[in-house]
Scaffold this active site. Sequence first.
Site, mmCIF file in Angstrom:
data_model
loop_
_atom_site.group_PDB
_atom_site.id
_atom_site.type_symbol
_atom_site.label_atom_id
_atom_site.label_comp_id
_atom_site.label_asym_id
_atom_site.label_seq_id
_atom_site.Cartn_x
_atom_site.Cartn_y
_atom_site.Cartn_z
ATOM 1 N N ASP A 1 -11.088 6.535 17.285
ATOM 2 C CA ASP A 1 -12.126 5.572 16.948
ATOM 3 C C ASP A 1 -13.517 6.018 17.404
ATOM 4 O O ASP A 1 -14.219 5.302 18.115
ATOM 5 C CB ASP A 1 -11.779 4.183 17.487
ATOM 6 C CG ASP A 1 -10.530 3.613 16.826
ATOM 7 O OD1 ASP A 1 -10.167 4.104 15.728
ATOM 8 O OD2 ASP A 1 -9.915 2.702 17.377
ATOM 9 N N ASP B 1 -12.355 5.436 22.119
ATOM 10 C CA ASP B 1 -13.037 4.316 21.467
ATOM 11 C C ASP B 1 -14.551 4.341 21.621
ATOM 12 O O ASP B 1 -15.148 3.391 22.113
ATOM 13 C CB ASP B 1 -12.478 2.986 21.972
ATOM 14 C CG ASP B 1 -11.049 2.771 21.528
ATOM 15 O OD1 ASP B 1 -10.860 2.518 20.328
ATOM 16 O OD2 ASP B 1 -10.134 2.896 22.357
ATOM 17 N N ASN C 1 -7.511 4.836 14.030
ATOM 18 C CA ASN C 1 -7.403 4.144 12.746
ATOM 19 C C ASN C 1 -8.754 4.007 12.043
ATOM 20 O O ASN C 1 -8.832 4.114 10.827
ATOM 21 C CB ASN C 1 -6.723 2.782 12.910
ATOM 22 C CG ASN C 1 -7.494 1.835 13.794
ATOM 23 O OD1 ASN C 1 -7.911 2.205 14.896
ATOM 24 N ND2 ASN C 1 -7.651 0.613 13.354
ATOM 25 N N HIS C 2 -9.843 3.828 12.773
ATOM 26 C CA HIS C 2 -11.153 3.729 12.132
ATOM 27 C C HIS C 2 -11.587 5.072 11.545
ATOM 28 O O HIS C 2 -12.203 5.122 10.476
ATOM 29 C CB HIS C 2 -12.204 3.211 13.113
ATOM 30 C CG HIS C 2 -11.971 1.798 13.525
ATOM 31 N ND1 HIS C 2 -11.680 1.442 14.814
ATOM 32 C CD2 HIS C 2 -11.952 0.652 12.807
ATOM 33 C CE1 HIS C 2 -11.513 0.140 14.877
ATOM 34 N NE2 HIS C 2 -11.670 -0.367 13.666
#
Length: 79
Positions: free
Chosen positions: A37, A8, A63-64
Amino acid sequence: MAVYAIGDLQGCYTSFRKLLNAVDFASERDELWLAGDLVNRGPDSLNCLRLAKRLKAKIVLGNHDLHLLACYYSKHLLK
């Protein structure tokens, strides 16, 4: 040799660099895994991607990241 895993990044390039400096990361000797991410909320997603490429990081898409790819391909391939 050390193996580092970071998740992330969210486009936070400055924090990413600070973290790598804190652990004295060297791409010639260490391995870097980025767990999803890499892009989105932070101010510098592009430089996160560029640094990951330069460091030859292994990347698991989040997902991003998948959303970014979907936007790119839908705009460029579905004309």
